[in-house]
Design a protein around this motif. Structure first.
Motif, PDB file in Angstrom:
ATOM      1  N   GLU A  82      -1.684   6.794   5.977  1.00 17.52           N
ATOM      2  CA  GLU A  82      -2.069   5.456   6.433  1.00 17.52           C
ATOM      3  C   GLU A  82      -1.537   4.346   5.523  1.00 17.52           C
ATOM      4  OE1 GLU A  82      -3.629   4.256   9.156  1.00 17.52           O
ATOM      5  OE2 GLU A  82      -3.302   6.285   9.934  1.00 17.52           O
ATOM      6  N   GLN A  83      -1.164   4.670   4.290  1.00 16.38           N
ATOM      7  CA  GLN A  83      -0.669   3.657   3.351  1.00 16.38           C
ATOM      8  C   GLN A  83       0.865   3.611   3.297  1.00 16.38           C
ATOM      9  OE1 GLN A  83      -2.986   1.660   1.966  1.00 16.38           O
ATOM     10  NE2 GLN A  83      -4.406   2.918   3.155  1.00 16.38           N
ATOM     11  N   LEU A  84       1.492   4.353   4.173  1.00 21.85           N
ATOM     12  CA  LEU A  84       2.947   4.468   4.129  1.00 21.85           C
ATOM     13  C   LEU A  84       3.632   3.145   4.465  1.00 21.85           C
ATOM     14  CD1 LEU A  84       5.264   6.564   3.793  1.00 21.85           C
ATOM     15  CD2 LEU A  84       5.178   6.882   6.285  1.00 21.85           C
ATOM     16  N   ALA A  85       4.736   2.873   3.770  1.00 18.89           N
ATOM     17  CA  ALA A  85       5.604   1.725   4.069  1.00 18.89           C
ATOM     18  C   ALA A  85       7.049   2.225   4.067  1.00 18.89           C
ATOM     19  CB  ALA A  85       5.418   0.616   3.044  1.00 18.89           C
ATOM     20  N   VAL A  86       7.944   1.420   4.616  1.00 16.88           N
ATOM     21  CA  VAL A  86       9.344   1.842   4.672  1.00 16.88           C
ATOM     22  C   VAL A  86       9.888   2.126   3.283  1.00 16.88           C
ATOM     23  CG1 VAL A  86      11.680   1.052   5.198  1.00 16.88           C
ATOM     24  CG2 VAL A  86       9.862   0.769   6.890  1.00 16.88           C
ATOM     25  N   ARG A  87       9.500   1.318   2.306  1.00 13.43           N
ATOM     26  CA  ARG A  87      10.018   1.574   0.954  1.00 13.43           C
ATOM     27  C   ARG A  87       9.559   2.926   0.419  1.00 13.43           C
ATOM     28  NH1 ARG A  87       8.870  -2.923  -3.377  1.00 13.43           N
ATOM     29  NH2 ARG A  87       7.288  -1.492  -4.183  1.00 13.43           N
ATOM     30  N   GLY A  88       8.370   3.356   0.812  1.00 11.47           N
ATOM     31  CA  GLY A  88       7.905   4.682   0.413  1.00 11.47           C
ATOM     32  C   GLY A  88       8.780   5.781   0.986  1.00 11.47           C
ATOM     33  N   LEU A  89       9.242   5.613   2.208  1.00 10.99           N
ATOM     34  CA  LEU A  89      10.170   6.579   2.800  1.00 10.99           C
ATOM     35  C   LEU A  89      11.482   6.603   2.029  1.00 10.99           C
ATOM     36  CD1 LEU A  89       9.555   5.742   6.548  1.00 10.99           C
ATOM     37  CD2 LEU A  89       8.979   7.901   5.436  1.00 10.99           C
ATOM     38  N   ASP A 107       5.926  -4.563  22.598  1.00 11.66           N
ATOM     39  CA  ASP A 107       4.519  -4.815  22.276  1.00 11.66           C
ATOM     40  C   ASP A 107       4.311  -5.230  20.829  1.00 11.66           C
ATOM     41  OD1 ASP A 107       3.953  -4.129  24.850  1.00 11.66           O
ATOM     42  OD2 ASP A 107       3.080  -2.167  24.380  1.00 11.66           O
ATOM     43  N   PHE A 108       5.372  -5.216  20.027  1.00 14.34           N
ATOM     44  CA  PHE A 108       5.208  -5.414  18.593  1.00 14.34           C
ATOM     45  C   PHE A 108       6.048  -6.571  18.061  1.00 14.34           C
ATOM     46  CE2 PHE A 108       4.395  -0.984  19.569  1.00 14.34           C
ATOM     47  CZ  PHE A 108       3.192  -0.761  18.928  1.00 14.34           C
ATOM     48  N   ARG A 109       5.589  -7.118  16.953  1.00 13.29           N
ATOM     49  CA  ARG A 109       6.379  -8.091  16.205  1.00 13.29           C
ATOM     50  C   ARG A 109       7.260  -7.330  15.220  1.00 13.29           C
ATOM     51  NH1 ARG A 109       4.189 -12.658  11.842  1.00 13.29           N
ATOM     52  NH2 ARG A 109       6.279 -13.331  11.171  1.00 13.29           N
ATOM     53  N   VAL A 110       8.519  -7.757  15.102  1.00 14.40           N
ATOM     54  CA  VAL A 110       9.467  -7.117  14.191  1.00 14.40           C
ATOM     55  C   VAL A 110       9.566  -7.938  12.914  1.00 14.40           C
ATOM     56  CG1 VAL A 110      11.820  -6.264  13.904  1.00 14.40           C
ATOM     57  CG2 VAL A 110      10.759  -6.240  16.173  1.00 14.40           C
ATOM     58  N   HIS A 111       9.277  -7.307  11.790  1.00 15.43           N
ATOM     59  CA  HIS A 111       9.373  -7.951  10.477  1.00 15.43           C
ATOM     60  C   HIS A 111      10.680  -7.544   9.803  1.00 15.43           C
ATOM     61  CE1 HIS A 111       5.045  -9.091  10.536  1.00 15.43           C
ATOM     62  NE2 HIS A 111       4.907  -7.955  11.214  1.00 15.43           N
ATOM     63  N   ALA A 112      10.951  -8.120   8.635  1.00 21.03           N
ATOM     64  CA  ALA A 112      12.048  -7.605   7.817  1.00 21.03           C
ATOM     65  C   ALA A 112      11.798  -6.116   7.588  1.00 21.03           C
ATOM     66  CB  ALA A 112      12.116  -8.347   6.491  1.00 21.03           C
ATOM     67  N   PRO A 113      12.819  -5.272   7.687  1.00 23.19           N
ATOM     68  CA  PRO A 113      12.580  -3.828   7.699  1.00 23.19           C
ATOM     69  C   PRO A 113      12.090  -3.250   6.382  1.00 23.19           C
ATOM     70  CG  PRO A 113      14.932  -4.297   7.700  1.00 23.19           C
ATOM     71  CD  PRO A 113      14.240  -5.603   7.916  1.00 23.19           C
ATOM     72  N   VAL A 114      12.301  -3.936   5.265  1.00 20.00           N
ATOM     73  CA  VAL A 114      11.882  -3.393   3.973  1.00 20.00           C
ATOM     74  C   VAL A 114      11.555  -4.542   3.030  1.00 20.00           C
ATOM     75  CG1 VAL A 114      14.224  -3.322   2.986  1.00 20.00           C
ATOM     76  CG2 VAL A 114      12.484  -1.704   2.172  1.00 20.00           C
ATOM     77  N   GLU A 115      10.663  -4.276   2.077  1.00 21.27           N
ATOM     78  CA  GLU A 115      10.361  -5.227   1.008  1.00 21.27           C
ATOM     79  C   GLU A 115      11.042  -4.729  -0.260  1.00 21.27           C
ATOM     80  OE1 GLU A 115       6.162  -5.711   0.604  1.00 21.27           O
ATOM     81  OE2 GLU A 115       5.932  -6.751   2.521  1.00 21.27           O
ATOM     82  N   PRO A 116      12.204  -5.264  -0.597  1.00 21.74           N
ATOM     83  CA  PRO A 116      12.923  -4.781  -1.778  1.00 21.74           C
ATOM     84  C   PRO A 116      12.319  -5.324  -3.061  1.00 21.74           C
ATOM     85  CG  PRO A 116      14.085  -6.627  -0.830  1.00 21.74           C
ATOM     86  CD  PRO A 116      12.915  -6.347   0.092  1.00 21.74           C
ATOM     87  N   ARG A 117      12.543  -4.614  -4.151  1.00 18.21           N
ATOM     88  CA  ARG A 117      12.180  -5.144  -5.458  1.00 18.21           C
ATOM     89  C   ARG A 117      13.281  -6.024  -6.012  1.00 18.21           C
ATOM     90  NH1 ARG A 117       9.769   0.717  -6.974  1.00 18.21           N
ATOM     91  NH2 ARG A 117      11.485   1.227  -5.574  1.00 18.21           N
ATOM     92  N   GLN A 118      14.521  -5.717  -5.621  1.00 20.31           N
ATOM     93  CA  GLN A 118      15.668  -6.468  -6.122  1.00 20.31           C
ATOM     94  C   GLN A 118      16.636  -6.741  -4.971  1.00 20.31           C
ATOM     95  OE1 GLN A 118      16.621  -4.943 -10.473  1.00 20.31           O
ATOM     96  NE2 GLN A 118      16.507  -3.188  -9.113  1.00 20.31           N
TER      97      GLN A 118
END
Length: 333
Positions: free
Chosen positions: A49-56, A83-94
């Protein structure tokens, strides 16, 4: 209000891509998206449930085979992308940004940014720029600098043009997404550290690129490139294995339906592998980080037409989909 995305028959190359989506009033979540606009919630599919794209991306070598299996399993419950809103695909650190990496673009900018007192004919200044590019390529010196993750926005979100930005410009780019940590990797090793690719529009306020108060300082990338929302990203991360040849992808940007940029990555001075390798010689690239690879010719400075309130930009890269953003002038305070 944001520009709503429109489903198309084939969203991207390959059997699946990664996205970050949200239902109305719901939290963002990592999703597997199919080319026919169906969505699989990866939190449920992978039991996290806490998964994010960066975790993958941080576990890309084990995640990729699982994602391939999920994409091939037609029995799993899927929902329509609409049915969904599309966000930026990943939150990078750099965010590693690149300038002066398309030959024709650099020559055009060299001519447009004439130094005070430089009265030489345009032909002479173009020849000078071409010589500089040849020397840089021979010396293997890409131009890489740092951007801010806070400048990233979604691929269909409105882009706010700050009141102080006198000459906001577009810069469509191919972005590599890191999947394995990379530090001091060779050119030959570099692509093995790339998980996939996405689209970035690296907006720039041309009026603040150079410090006029102290010209010897040079460029001011903080001021000119890092306003909130100045880097629309996505819509998807397409795995590297689905992208046939990063050395021959078409980048196209349309402004209000009119084509402004239309160029192949063949015009790059330094290819993706050289850019990733070069950045890694100094920094440690981390999973989810972005390496932007520069923008081709056809910016607003070339056309003599900068961004303004109400403009709609549509950017596409071969096999990576389309992003569509509308410009909104900042309300004066």
């Amino acid at each position: 209000m944001s520009v709503k995305h429109e489903p198309v028959s084939a969203l991207f190359a390959g059997p699946f891509a990664l996205a970050t989506l949200s239902a109305p009033d719901g939290p963002a979540f990592p999703a597997l998206v199919t080319p026919d606009s169906e969505v699989l919630d990866l939190r449920a599919a992978l039991g996290d449930e806490q998964l994010a794209v960066r975790g993958l991306l941080e576990n890309w070598e084990t995640a990729l085979p699982r994602l391939r299996t999920l994409a091939a399993d037609g029995g799993l419950p899927r929902l329509p992308l609409a049915d969904f809103r599309v966000h930026a695909p990943v939150e990078p650190r750099q965010v590693f940004q690149s300038g002066a990496n398309y030959r024709q673009h650099v020559i055009d900018l060299h001519v447009a940014h004439r130094a005070p007192g430089d009265d030489r004919p345009e032909e002479e200044r173009r020849a000078e720029a071409a010589e500089i590019m040849d020397r840089r390529a021979a010396e293997d010196l890409p131009y890489v600098f740092i951007g801010l993750p806070s400048a990233i926005t979604g691929p269909y979100d409105d882009v706010v043009l700050p009141a102080w930005a006198e000459k906001p410009d577009w810069e469509l780019e191919l972005a590599a997404v890191i999947g394995r940590p990379a530090h001091r990797v060779s050119v030959e090793e570099a692509l093995g550290h790339v998980a996939g690719y996405t689209i970035a529009n690296d907006l720039t306020d041309r009026a603040t690129v150079f410090r006029r108060d102290m010209p010897q300082i040079g460029t001011d990338w903080l001021r000119s490139k890092n306003a909130p929302g100045f880097t629309p990203l996505g819509p998807w991360i397409v795995p590297a294995g689905s992208v046939a040849d990063t050395g021959d992808l078409r980048l196209t940007l349309k402004l209000n339906g009119e084509t402004m940029q239309d160029e192949s990555t063949k015009d790059m001075i330094f290819d993706v592998a050289r850019m990733v390798s070069y950045a890694s010689q100094t920094a440690r690239l981390l999973p989810g980080d972005l390496v932007l690879t520069g923008s081709p010719a056809g910016n607003g400075m070339h056309w003599g037409r900068l961004l303004r309130d109400g403009d709609v930009m549509e950017g596409s890269v071969t096999g990576l989909g389309v992003q569509r953003t509308r410009c909104v002038a900042e309300v004066a305070r």
